[in-house]
Write a protein that holds these residues in place. Structure first.
Motif, PDB file in Angstrom:
ATOM      1  N   GLU A 114      15.280  47.457  16.401  1.00  0.00           N
ATOM      2  CA  GLU A 114      14.253  47.557  17.287  1.00  0.00           C
ATOM      3  C   GLU A 114      14.644  46.537  18.883  1.00  0.00           C
ATOM      4  OE1 GLU A 114      10.430  48.169  14.737  1.00  0.00           O
ATOM      5  OE2 GLU A 114      11.081  46.316  14.740  1.00  0.00           O
ATOM      6  N   MET A 115      15.584  45.868  18.132  1.00  0.00           N
ATOM      7  CA  MET A 115      15.584  44.915  19.350  1.00  0.00           C
ATOM      8  C   MET A 115      16.184  45.425  20.633  1.00  0.00           C
ATOM      9  SD  MET A 115      14.900  41.429  18.276  1.00  0.00           S
ATOM     10  CE  MET A 115      16.019  40.718  19.463  1.00  0.00           C
ATOM     11  N   ASP A 116      17.460  46.940  20.376  1.00  0.00           N
ATOM     12  CA  ASP A 116      17.569  47.420  21.212  1.00  0.00           C
ATOM     13  C   ASP A 116      16.891  47.715  22.079  1.00  0.00           C
ATOM     14  OD1 ASP A 116      20.352  47.194  19.338  1.00  0.00           O
ATOM     15  OD2 ASP A 116      19.805  49.420  18.502  1.00  0.00           O
ATOM     16  N   ARG A 142      15.320  37.655  24.014  1.00  0.00           N
ATOM     17  CA  ARG A 142      15.398  38.682  24.238  1.00  0.00           C
ATOM     18  C   ARG A 142      13.868  39.126  24.854  1.00  0.00           C
ATOM     19  NH1 ARG A 142      19.495  38.793  25.534  1.00  0.00           N
ATOM     20  NH2 ARG A 142      21.899  39.496  24.519  1.00  0.00           N
ATOM     21  N   TYR A 143      13.699  40.017  25.860  1.00  0.00           N
ATOM     22  CA  TYR A 143      11.939  40.183  26.212  1.00  0.00           C
ATOM     23  C   TYR A 143      11.460  41.394  26.170  1.00  0.00           C
ATOM     24  CZ  TYR A 143      13.464  36.012  28.509  1.00  0.00           C
ATOM     25  OH  TYR A 143      14.109  34.883  28.421  1.00  0.00           O
ATOM     26  N   SER A 144      10.101  42.079  25.989  1.00  0.00           N
ATOM     27  CA  SER A 144       9.886  42.852  26.472  1.00  0.00           C
ATOM     28  C   SER A 144       8.820  43.608  26.980  1.00  0.00           C
ATOM     29  CB  SER A 144       8.190  42.559  25.120  1.00  0.00           C
ATOM     30  OG  SER A 144       7.249  42.313  25.288  1.00  0.00           O
ATOM     31  N   ARG A 145       8.564  45.030  27.503  1.00  0.00           N
ATOM     32  CA  ARG A 145       8.061  45.133  28.820  1.00  0.00           C
ATOM     33  C   ARG A 145       6.719  44.146  28.821  1.00  0.00           C
ATOM     34  NH1 ARG A 145      10.104  49.341  31.418  1.00  0.00           N
ATOM     35  NH2 ARG A 145      12.320  49.600  31.081  1.00  0.00           N
ATOM     36  N   SER A 146       6.155  44.021  27.321  1.00  0.00           N
ATOM     37  CA  SER A 146       4.638  43.556  27.159  1.00  0.00           C
ATOM     38  C   SER A 146       4.684  41.756  27.253  1.00  0.00           C
ATOM     39  CB  SER A 146       3.613  43.680  25.854  1.00  0.00           C
ATOM     40  OG  SER A 146       4.669  43.693  24.662  1.00  0.00           O
ATOM     41  N   HIS A 147       5.873  41.534  28.091  1.00  0.00           N
ATOM     42  CA  HIS A 147       5.688  39.607  28.199  1.00  0.00           C
ATOM     43  C   HIS A 147       5.913  39.153  27.177  1.00  0.00           C
ATOM     44  CE1 HIS A 147       5.387  41.445  32.096  1.00  0.00           C
ATOM     45  NE2 HIS A 147       4.290  41.652  32.205  1.00  0.00           N
ATOM     46  N   GLU A 148       6.676  39.587  25.851  1.00  0.00           N
ATOM     47  CA  GLU A 148       6.697  38.303  24.443  1.00  0.00           C
ATOM     48  C   GLU A 148       8.130  38.079  24.956  1.00  0.00           C
ATOM     49  OE1 GLU A 148       4.897  41.417  23.803  1.00  0.00           O
ATOM     50  OE2 GLU A 148       3.127  40.718  23.798  1.00  0.00           O
ATOM     51  N   ALA A 174       2.910  42.989  19.256  1.00  0.00           N
ATOM     52  CA  ALA A 174       4.867  42.741  18.707  1.00  0.00           C
ATOM     53  C   ALA A 174       5.503  43.397  18.919  1.00  0.00           C
ATOM     54  CB  ALA A 174       4.300  42.759  16.934  1.00  0.00           C
ATOM     55  N   PRO A 175       6.177  42.288  20.024  1.00  0.00           N
ATOM     56  CA  PRO A 175       8.187  43.344  20.057  1.00  0.00           C
ATOM     57  C   PRO A 175       8.550  43.602  18.805  1.00  0.00           C
ATOM     58  CG  PRO A 175       8.057  40.801  20.049  1.00  0.00           C
ATOM     59  CD  PRO A 175       6.854  41.329  19.432  1.00  0.00           C
ATOM     60  N   VAL A 176       8.219  43.282  17.441  1.00  0.00           N
ATOM     61  CA  VAL A 176       9.175  44.057  16.768  1.00  0.00           C
ATOM     62  C   VAL A 176       8.021  43.685  15.668  1.00  0.00           C
ATOM     63  CG1 VAL A 176      11.389  43.095  17.744  1.00  0.00           C
ATOM     64  CG2 VAL A 176       9.979  41.401  15.943  1.00  0.00           C
ATOM     65  N   SER A 177       8.963  44.641  14.254  1.00  0.00           N
ATOM     66  CA  SER A 177       8.160  44.956  13.168  1.00  0.00           C
ATOM     67  C   SER A 177       8.625  44.300  12.496  1.00  0.00           C
ATOM     68  CB  SER A 177       8.043  46.619  12.785  1.00  0.00           C
ATOM     69  OG  SER A 177       8.028  47.559  13.996  1.00  0.00           O
ATOM     70  N   GLY A 178       8.024  43.169  11.119  1.00  0.00           N
ATOM     71  CA  GLY A 178       8.422  42.836  10.191  1.00  0.00           C
ATOM     72  C   GLY A 178       7.143  42.604   9.833  1.00  0.00           C
ATOM     73  N   ALA A 179       7.347  41.116   8.709  1.00  0.00           N
ATOM     74  CA  ALA A 179       6.523  40.009   8.223  1.00  0.00           C
ATOM     75  C   ALA A 179       6.726  38.867   8.911  1.00  0.00           C
ATOM     76  CB  ALA A 179       7.256  40.114   6.370  1.00  0.00           C
TER      77      ALA A 179
END
Lengths: 129, 281
Positions: free
Chosen positions: A110-112, A8-14, A70-75
């Motif tokens: 957040e993956m959505d 999966r891909y983010s708009r910030s290119h990660e 970061a494309p998602v939150s977490g540790a």
């Protein structure tokens, strides 16, 4: 290079690869190509928390320093420590040896917000970013 | 638009955005290097809050060596020669390699995210180079051929001296590097600053870096002395003409002065030499 369909891909290119609740994160082939040869990367430590859309690291290329988002939150549960001394894999193998961190997601919903490879290809081609 | 790795937007769209808002034109007196870096970072922070675009000109007193954000100073810099002269050492928020700041003009462009629009690093260098190239051409007059901005790509094993090679961010005049630039992107905002060599103490460059590299000063190119004030005026006019900018002379606000003072301490490196790499900011 095509964008792997299982990511999966983010708009910030990660890019994000999901295995159970853990996500491996790196930057896309398009991003590494646009940034040019990376000469430095600074990543978070294991145990550090990252927040979606907030900086989690820094890269330098073409005498320019830029944040990674970061494309998602977490540790953070794993970091590709080899990149500290050799950034070549990010340019040569962004979806493989160029992985940056593994994050244990705190909110899988957040993956959505992330795109499929097809959607990301359209996003990049549109120039809307 | 959320912040992103700087890899998108077209040059044309970026160039059109540059002139969409008035710019602040700020000239500060020659000052110590750490304070100069503090001001640039304070202005970048202001840009994060949606401030106006800024074109700043400044000089360094005493002379200083600035290191790139992540540059390890262990190799390629003869620190005793710097120490003997009593010059300062600072770290820049931007990338790249070491610069000797003496007999020069430093420019800084600070743009809020609404203007940056996520334009890629290389594309933004190319667009901003248009104004720099026009300024250099005006400064050199008929004494030089056209300035060429944009050279090769940096390598992971670049020399310690920024002026040892001309890269994508740099401008070459008469076969020598007259201007070197670097960038940082933070929260979607952009800071690009660069060093324009008005003159060159070649002995100092040679002693500190082991060689002069490709440097070529405006005085060497034109055969005449160009002052800081002359260079700043010509570059400002070139920026204004290139993108139809409305430049408004301005000064740092009290809040920006306080922020610069706070930031300055972060960028002072002190004597490092072979003691190892100082921590990155």
């Amino acid at each position: 290079m095509t964008n792997p369909e299982d990511l999966r891909y983010s708009r910030s290119h990660e890019w994000v690869r999901v295995e159970d609740n853990r996500t491996t994160i790196g930057i896309t082939d398009y991003a590494q190509n646009e940034l040019g040869e990376l000469v430095y990367v600074e990543l978070p430590r294991v145990g550090q928390r990252v927040e979606k859309d907030q900086p989690f690291g820094v890269v330098e290329s073409v005498k320019a320093v830029a944040d990674l988002y970061a494309p998602v939150s977490g540790a953070v549960v794993a970091v590709n420590g080899a990149l500290a001394s050799d950034q070549t894999p990010i340019n040569e193998d962004p979806y493989g040896r160029g992985w940056m961190v593994v994050v244990e997601m705190s909110d899988p919903r957040e993956m959505d917000d992330l795109m499929t490879s097809e959607q990301y290809a359209t996003f990049v081609a549109s120039g809307a970013h | 638009m959320p912040p992103s790795l700087p890899v998108g937007l077209t040059e044309r769209a970026f160039a059109e955005r540059l002139g969409a808002r008035p710019w602040r034109l700020i000239r500060t007196d020659a000052a110590p290097g750490a304070w100069n870096m503090g001001v640039d970072v304070a202005l970048l922070e202001e840009a994060l809050r949606g401030g106006y675009p800024v074109l700043r000109f400044y000089a360094w007193e005493p002379p200083a060596i600035s290191l790139g954000r992540f540059q390890c100073p262990d190799a390629g810099i003869h620190w005793p020669a710097v120490r003997r002269r009593g010059w300062e050492v600072v770290r820049r928020p931007t990338g790249g390699r070491a610069v000797l700041h003496q007999h020069e003009l430093t420019y800084a462009v600070i743009l809020p995210s609404g203007v940056v629009g996520g334009i890629g690093v290389r594309r933004s260098y190319a667009v901003l180079a248009e104004g720099l190239r026009a300024g250099l051409a005006a400064l050199a007059g008929g004494a030089a051929g056209a300035a060429v901005c944009g050279g090769g790509a940096p390598t992971r094993h670049a020399p310690a001296n920024c002026f040892a090679q001309a890269l994508e961010a740099d401008c070459v005049l008469e076969g020598g590097k007259a201007l070197g630039s670097a960038q940082v992107r933070h929260g979607g905002a952009l800071l690009q600053h660069g060093s324009l060599l008005l003159d060159a103490d070649r002995d100092a460059w040679r002693e500190i870096f082991g060689s002069e590299g490709q440097l070529r000063s405006l005085r060497e190119i034109t055969g005449r002395k160009i002052t800081f004030c002359q260079a700043a005026a010509v570059l400002a006019q070139a920026f204004a003409d290139t993108w139809h900018l409305h430049l408004c002379s301005d000064a740092l606000t009290p809040a920006e002065m306080r922020a610069a003072e706070r930031e300055a301490a972060k960028w002072s490196v002190g004597w490092s030499g072979s003691a190892g790499c100082p921590p990155a900011q």
